[in-house]
Design a protein around this motif. Structure first.
Motif, PDB file in Angstrom:
ATOM      1  N   ARG A  71      35.565  45.549  40.865  1.00  0.00           N
ATOM      2  CA  ARG A  71      34.160  45.678  41.260  1.00  0.00           C
ATOM      3  C   ARG A  71      33.242  45.854  40.054  1.00  0.00           C
ATOM      4  N   PHE A  72      33.832  46.105  38.883  1.00  0.00           N
ATOM      5  CA  PHE A  72      33.040  46.320  37.672  1.00  0.00           C
ATOM      6  C   PHE A  72      33.399  45.270  36.622  1.00  0.00           C
ATOM      7  N   HIS A  73      32.544  45.156  35.620  1.00  0.00           N
ATOM      8  CA  HIS A  73      32.833  44.332  34.451  1.00  0.00           C
ATOM      9  C   HIS A  73      34.170  44.808  33.870  1.00  0.00           C
ATOM     10  N   PRO A  74      35.012  43.880  33.370  1.00  0.00           N
ATOM     11  CA  PRO A  74      36.333  44.273  32.860  1.00  0.00           C
ATOM     12  C   PRO A  74      36.306  45.397  31.825  1.00  0.00           C
ATOM     13  N   THR A  75      35.322  45.389  30.931  1.00  0.00           N
ATOM     14  CA  THR A  75      35.239  46.456  29.925  1.00  0.00           C
ATOM     15  C   THR A  75      34.945  47.796  30.588  1.00  0.00           C
ATOM     16  N   LYS A  76      34.007  47.785  31.502  1.00  0.00           N
ATOM     17  CA  LYS A  76      33.649  49.010  32.229  1.00  0.00           C
ATOM     18  C   LYS A  76      34.847  49.526  33.013  1.00  0.00           C
ATOM     19  N   GLU A  77      35.546  48.617  33.663  1.00  0.00           N
ATOM     20  CA  GLU A  77      36.717  49.002  34.448  1.00  0.00           C
ATOM     21  C   GLU A  77      37.823  49.571  33.556  1.00  0.00           C
ATOM     22  N   THR A  78      38.023  48.978  32.387  1.00  0.00           N
ATOM     23  CA  THR A  78      39.030  49.487  31.453  1.00  0.00           C
ATOM     24  C   THR A  78      38.716  50.916  31.034  1.00  0.00           C
ATOM     25  N   LEU A  79      37.464  51.181  30.764  1.00  0.00           N
ATOM     26  CA  LEU A  79      37.068  52.532  30.360  1.00  0.00           C
ATOM     27  C   LEU A  79      37.282  53.539  31.501  1.00  0.00           C
ATOM     28  N   ILE A  80      36.916  53.147  32.703  1.00  0.00           N
ATOM     29  CA  ILE A  80      37.114  54.042  33.851  1.00  0.00           C
ATOM     30  C   ILE A  80      38.597  54.292  34.074  1.00  0.00           C
ATOM     31  N   TYR A 103      28.693  52.298  25.339  1.00  0.00           N
ATOM     32  CA  TYR A 103      27.304  52.663  25.629  1.00  0.00           C
ATOM     33  C   TYR A 103      26.481  51.498  26.152  1.00  0.00           C
ATOM     34  N   HIS A 104      27.058  50.308  26.109  1.00  0.00           N
ATOM     35  CA  HIS A 104      26.421  49.167  26.781  1.00  0.00           C
ATOM     36  C   HIS A 104      26.601  49.296  28.294  1.00  0.00           C
ATOM     37  N   HIS A 105      27.748  49.836  28.698  1.00  0.00           N
ATOM     38  CA  HIS A 105      28.059  49.928  30.133  1.00  0.00           C
ATOM     39  C   HIS A 105      27.738  51.286  30.755  1.00  0.00           C
ATOM     40  N   PHE A 106      27.603  52.313  29.927  1.00  0.00           N
ATOM     41  CA  PHE A 106      27.321  53.654  30.441  1.00  0.00           C
ATOM     42  C   PHE A 106      26.168  54.274  29.656  1.00  0.00           C
ATOM     43  N   VAL A 107      25.326  54.998  30.343  1.00  0.00           N
ATOM     44  CA  VAL A 107      24.169  55.627  29.709  1.00  0.00           C
ATOM     45  C   VAL A 107      24.620  56.595  28.624  1.00  0.00           C
ATOM     46  N   ASP A 108      25.657  57.360  28.941  1.00  0.00           N
ATOM     47  CA  ASP A 108      26.232  58.313  27.994  1.00  0.00           C
ATOM     48  C   ASP A 108      27.671  58.592  28.423  1.00  0.00           C
ATOM     49  N   SER A 158      28.970  61.259  29.679  1.00  0.00           N
ATOM     50  CA  SER A 158      29.026  61.935  30.976  1.00  0.00           C
ATOM     51  C   SER A 158      28.950  60.930  32.128  1.00  0.00           C
ATOM     52  N   ASP A 159      28.207  59.865  31.921  1.00  0.00           N
ATOM     53  CA  ASP A 159      28.108  58.802  32.931  1.00  0.00           C
ATOM     54  C   ASP A 159      29.480  58.191  33.187  1.00  0.00           C
ATOM     55  N   LEU A 160      30.228  57.942  32.119  1.00  0.00           N
ATOM     56  CA  LEU A 160      31.589  57.411  32.253  1.00  0.00           C
ATOM     57  C   LEU A 160      32.481  58.402  33.004  1.00  0.00           C
ATOM     58  N   LEU A 161      32.410  59.666  32.626  1.00  0.00           N
ATOM     59  CA  LEU A 161      33.233  60.672  33.290  1.00  0.00           C
ATOM     60  C   LEU A 161      32.904  60.768  34.781  1.00  0.00           C
ATOM     61  N   GLU A 162      31.624  60.662  35.107  1.00  0.00           N
ATOM     62  CA  GLU A 162      31.209  60.730  36.507  1.00  0.00           C
ATOM     63  C   GLU A 162      31.714  59.524  37.285  1.00  0.00           C
ATOM     64  N   HIS A 163      31.635  58.344  36.670  1.00  0.00           N
ATOM     65  CA  HIS A 163      32.163  57.141  37.326  1.00  0.00           C
ATOM     66  C   HIS A 163      33.659  57.292  37.607  1.00  0.00           C
ATOM     67  N   ALA A 164      34.387  57.877  36.667  1.00  0.00           N
ATOM     68  CA  ALA A 164      35.832  58.072  36.855  1.00  0.00           C
ATOM     69  C   ALA A 164      36.101  59.075  37.968  1.00  0.00           C
ATOM     70  N   GLN A 165      35.312  60.147  38.030  1.00  0.00           N
ATOM     71  CA  GLN A 165      35.485  61.129  39.095  1.00  0.00           C
ATOM     72  C   GLN A 165      35.209  60.509  40.464  1.00  0.00           C
ATOM     73  N   VAL A 166      34.196  59.685  40.541  1.00  0.00           N
ATOM     74  CA  VAL A 166      33.882  59.009  41.799  1.00  0.00           C
ATOM     75  C   VAL A 166      35.010  58.045  42.179  1.00  0.00           C
ATOM     76  N   ALA A 167      35.531  57.333  41.183  1.00  0.00           N
ATOM     77  CA  ALA A 167      36.629  56.399  41.446  1.00  0.00           C
ATOM     78  C   ALA A 167      37.867  57.144  41.932  1.00  0.00           C
ATOM     79  N   ARG A 168      38.159  58.297  41.341  1.00  0.00           N
ATOM     80  CA  ARG A 168      39.304  59.083  41.768  1.00  0.00           C
ATOM     81  C   ARG A 168      39.082  59.590  43.193  1.00  0.00           C
ATOM     82  N   PHE A 169      37.901  60.096  43.464  1.00  0.00           N
ATOM     83  CA  PHE A 169      37.526  60.574  44.797  1.00  0.00           C
ATOM     84  C   PHE A 169      37.764  59.470  45.832  1.00  0.00           C
TER      85      PHE A 169
END
Length: 202
Positions: free
Chosen positions: A5-14, A46-51, A53-64
Motif C-alpha cells: 500500500r506504500f511506496h517500496p522505500t516507505k514500506e521497507t522503512l516501516i 525524510y522524503h517519505h516521512f515528516v520526521d 517520529s512519523d515513521l515510528l507512528e506509521h510502524a505502530q499503526v501497521a502493527r496495530f
C-alpha cells in the motif's frame, strides 16, 4: 499487513521498524539503527516521512492493524463453511485464541497505539484511517452472515464489527492483575452473547 500500500522505500522503512519492535520498545529505536538495518539513506527517509517520529507512528499503526488483519483473515477463511454451527464453532476458536494469555503483549501494543493517538493528531489520523478500514472489512464479513440468515439483522454489521474488536482488546484489563478472572467464564459470556444476541435469528 502492508500489502504494497506504500511506496517500496516507505514500506521497507516501516518493515524495518516492525522487525526492531519485536525485540525493542518504540523509545529504544533510533534513526541511525533503522537506516543501517534498512540500507535506506537519511534523505530518502525524510522524503517519505515528516520526521523520525512519523515513521515510528506509521510502524505502530501497521502493527496495530496487523493484529486485527490476522483475525479478519481467519474469519474470512471460516466463511468458506456453509453450515452456521460449524462457522460459529470456528469463530469460537478464533475468539479463544485472541483472548489467550499468549496474546497479552499484542493487546498491550494495541492499547499503546491508541494511547499515542490521544496525544498526537497525526497518529490519530493515521490510526483512524486504518481503524475505519479494519471495521469496514469485518463489517463486510458479518454482512455476509446476515445475508446467509446466520446473524441477527437487528445488529448492524458495523456494530458487530466494533463489538468483536472491543471484547478482543478489552481483556487487557485482566492482563496485569494478580488475581485474574476465570477465562473460561469470560469465553462463556462471549459465547452466550454470540448465541443469544448476535447470531440469534428469530
Amino acid at each position: 499487513m502492508l500489502n504494497g500500500r506504500f511506496h517500496p522505500t516507505k514500506e521497507t522503512l516501516i518493515r524495518t521498524v516492525l522487525e526492531l519492535l519485536q525485540t525493542q520498545s518504540v523509545d529504544e529505536i533510533n534513526s541511525d539503527e533503522v537506516l543501517e538495518k534498512s540500507g535506506i539513506s537519511k534523505g530518502s527517509m525524510y522524503h517519505h516521512f515528516v520526521d523520525f517520529s512519523d515513521l515510528l507512528e506509521h510502524a505502530q499503526v501497521a502493527r496495530f492493524a496487523g493484529y486485527v488483519d490476522r483475525s479478519i483473515d481467519s474469519i474470512a477463511e471460516l466463511l468458506v463453511i456453509k453450515d452456521k454451527e460449524q462457522f460459529l464453532e470456528g469463530l469460537r476458536g478464533v475468539t479463544k485464541f485472541t483472548q489467550s494469555a499468549a496474546l497479552k503483549e499484542q493487546r498491550l501494543h494495541r492499547v499503546t497505539a491508541i494511547s499515542r493517538a490521544g496525544v498526537s493528531e497525526r497518529m490519530r489520523e493515521n490510526l483512524g484511517a486504518e481503524q475505519s478500514r479494519l471495521t469496514a472489512a469485518l463489517a463486510d464479513l458479518f454482512r455476509e452472515c446476515v445475508n446467509r440468515g446466520w446473524a441477527n439483522p437487528k445488529v448492524k454489521p458495523e456494530t458487530l464489527a466494533v463489538f468483536i474488536q472491543a471484547y478482543t482488546l478489552g481483556n487487557i484489563v485482566n492482563d496485569y492483575v494478580d488475581e485474574q478472572m476465570d477465562l473460561n467464564n469470560w469465553l462463556w459470556l462471549i459465547d452466550t452473547i454470540m448465541n443469544d444476541v448476535l447470531f440469534k435469528v428469530e
